[in-house]
Design a protein around this motif. Structure first.
Motif, PDB file in Angstrom:
ATOM      1  N   ASN A  55       0.835  -1.205   0.000  1.00  0.00           N
ATOM      2  CA  ASN A  55       0.000   0.000   0.000  1.00  0.00           C
ATOM      3  C   ASN A  55       0.870   1.256   0.000  1.00  0.00           C
ATOM      4  O   ASN A  55       0.716   2.145  -0.852  1.00  0.00           O
ATOM      5  CB  ASN A  55      -0.909  -0.052   1.237  1.00  0.00           C
ATOM      6  N   TYR A  56       1.808   1.322   0.932  1.00  0.00           N
ATOM      7  CA  TYR A  56       2.650   2.513   1.041  1.00  0.00           C
ATOM      8  C   TYR A  56       3.653   2.591  -0.111  1.00  0.00           C
ATOM      9  O   TYR A  56       4.029   3.696  -0.540  1.00  0.00           O
ATOM     10  CB  TYR A  56       3.364   2.535   2.385  1.00  0.00           C
ATOM     11  N   GLY A  57       4.055   1.428  -0.619  1.00  0.00           N
ATOM     12  CA  GLY A  57       4.943   1.448  -1.774  1.00  0.00           C
ATOM     13  C   GLY A  57       4.263   2.004  -3.005  1.00  0.00           C
ATOM     14  O   GLY A  57       4.871   2.754  -3.791  1.00  0.00           O
ATOM     15  N   TYR A  58       2.984   1.688  -3.175  1.00  0.00           N
ATOM     16  CA  TYR A  58       2.242   2.147  -4.353  1.00  0.00           C
ATOM     17  C   TYR A  58       1.811   3.602  -4.219  1.00  0.00           C
ATOM     18  O   TYR A  58       1.857   4.370  -5.193  1.00  0.00           O
ATOM     19  CB  TYR A  58       1.009   1.266  -4.558  1.00  0.00           C
ATOM     20  N   SER A  59       1.394   3.993  -3.008  1.00  0.00           N
ATOM     21  CA  SER A  59       0.837   5.340  -2.827  1.00  0.00           C
ATOM     22  C   SER A  59       1.833   6.350  -2.277  1.00  0.00           C
ATOM     23  O   SER A  59       1.523   7.549  -2.238  1.00  0.00           O
ATOM     24  CB  SER A  59      -0.350   5.277  -1.861  1.00  0.00           C
ATOM     25  N   ALA A  60       3.011   5.878  -1.829  1.00  0.00           N
ATOM     26  CA  ALA A  60       3.991   6.731  -1.149  1.00  0.00           C
ATOM     27  C   ALA A  60       3.394   7.367   0.103  1.00  0.00           C
ATOM     28  O   ALA A  60       3.840   8.419   0.566  1.00  0.00           O
ATOM     29  CB  ALA A  60       4.514   7.806  -2.094  1.00  0.00           C
ATOM     30  N   GLY A  61       2.353   6.740   0.638  1.00  0.00           N
ATOM     31  CA  GLY A  61       1.741   7.220   1.866  1.00  0.00           C
ATOM     32  C   GLY A  61       0.864   8.440   1.715  1.00  0.00           C
ATOM     33  O   GLY A  61       0.439   9.024   2.713  1.00  0.00           O
ATOM     34  N   THR A  62       0.555   8.833   0.481  1.00  0.00           N
ATOM     35  CA  THR A  62      -0.272  10.019   0.249  1.00  0.00           C
ATOM     36  C   THR A  62      -1.584   9.630  -0.426  1.00  0.00           C
ATOM     37  O   THR A  62      -1.624   8.695  -1.238  1.00  0.00           O
ATOM     38  CB  THR A  62       0.454  11.036  -0.648  1.00  0.00           C
ATOM     39  N   PRO A  63      -2.676  10.318  -0.116  1.00  0.00           N
ATOM     40  CA  PRO A  63      -3.962  10.015  -0.746  1.00  0.00           C
ATOM     41  C   PRO A  63      -3.924  10.239  -2.259  1.00  0.00           C
ATOM     42  O   PRO A  63      -3.185  11.099  -2.750  1.00  0.00           O
ATOM     43  CB  PRO A  63      -4.927  10.994  -0.074  1.00  0.00           C
TER      44      PRO A  63
END
Length: 331
Positions: free
Chosen positions: A149-157
């Protein structure tokens, strides 16, 4: 004289057993009815209205979908602790596919549902082929999903440029009924039919009842468990998709909280109509009970932390009372 003196005690025991049997099967439903009556009396112009009833069903729709999905592994005696993380990742992935990869809405939704099924397949294979405890296995895969999840979104919405067709799934209506409610009804009906009106459903319930007896009778237990995890993964992904559509963005942690909500609803529902068995109708009753409580307390202006205290206390009391009743009845 001794015989005469034991009759009142015998009658009292019979009444007690009848009362406990009713409590074991109908206590959750009774609690729901009591809440509805209490809030209707306390809030006669706000709570018992068509608008608010629709609002309650809309509020519980996503919880009902993910809880319906996790009911299936529980029926076969397994836990899926990855559902909240799957829902979060599904919301991020579906929005990312549309915004970043310019995939059409229908294809993006299908891809994400397939991804959910694949996560369920992985969970099922780890549990059945490697004999890893489901609680541990699904927590582990859930942690991996958080990393993806964080790899794909870089932690941003992911929000900008979402198609109107997609946003309409979370906030639109069809014939005056919110689409999320229609999806909830469709999913729960399909799951109920699967469990109660198909050979696959009978196999799922048989495995949950007695795994070894099921294996000896020719049921492929491992396949049944894998299917249960796949259905759970797909329902979690569908919940994440609809949540992203409702919020208008893919939030990296938006679905995490559904883990507690789903399990609370399912265990509350296990104390309804059946003696501690997980089933779809019971799950929906549990979802509705929590939803009515949250809605009524919200209208009364109670702080949010009261709602969660109430949810936790309600869960413990309902399951404890049902367990005590069943133990007494077995004597």
């Amino acid at each position: 004289m001794a015989t005469t003196s034991t009759r009142p005690q015998s009658h009292n025991n019979n009444f007690l057993r009848l009362g406990l049997a009713g409590l074991s099967k109908y206590g959750t439903i009774g609690g729901l009815v009591i809440l509805i009556i209490a809030f209707s009396i306390a809030l006669p112009y706000q709570f018992p209205t068509v608008r608010n009833v629709t609002n309650i069903f809309s509020q519980v729709a996503l919880t009902a979908i993910i809880a319906g999905g996790v009911t299936i592994p529980l029926v076969v005696g397994e836990f899926d602790m990855s559902i909240g993380y799957q829902a979060s990742f599904a919301g991020v992935l579906v929005t990312g596919l549309m915004v970043n990869q310019h995939v059409s809405t229908p294809i993006a939704i299908i891809v994400v549902l397939v991804v959910g099924a694949v996560f369920g397949l992985i969970n099922g294979l780890i549990v059945t082929k490697f004999n890893v405890n489901a609680f541990v296995a699904t927590l582990g895969t859930g942690t991996v999903i958080v990393g993806l999840n964080y790899g794909y979104s870089a932690g941003t919405p992911i929000a900008a440029g979402l198609p109107g067709m997609f946003l309409n799934l979370g906030n639109g209506t069809l014939a005056g009924v919110p689409i999320t409610i229609l999806v909830m009804v469709l999913v729960l009906v399909l799951l109920w039919i699967l469990l109660n009106r198909t050979d696959v459903g009978q196999s799922i319930q048989a495995v949950g009842g007695n795994k070894e007896a099921s294996r000896l009778s020719g049921i492929r237990v491992d396949r049944v468990k894998i299917l249960a995890f796949m259905l759970s993964g797909m329902c979690a992904s569908l919940t994440g998709i609809l949540l992203a559509a409702r919020l208008g963005s893919g939030e990296p942690t938006a679905g995490d909280g559904y883990l507690l909500d789903a399990f609370a609803a399912v265990f509350l529902g296990s104390a309804a109509l059946r003696d501690g068995e997980f089933h779809i109708i019971g799950t929906f009753i549990g979802v509705l009970l929590v939803g009515v409580a949250f809605n009524g307390l919200g209208i009364l202006g109670a702080p949010t932390f009261y709602q969660y205290v109430f949810q936790g206390a309600l869960l413990v009391i309902a399951v404890a009372m049902s367990s005590v009743a069943r133990k007494y009845l077995k004597r």
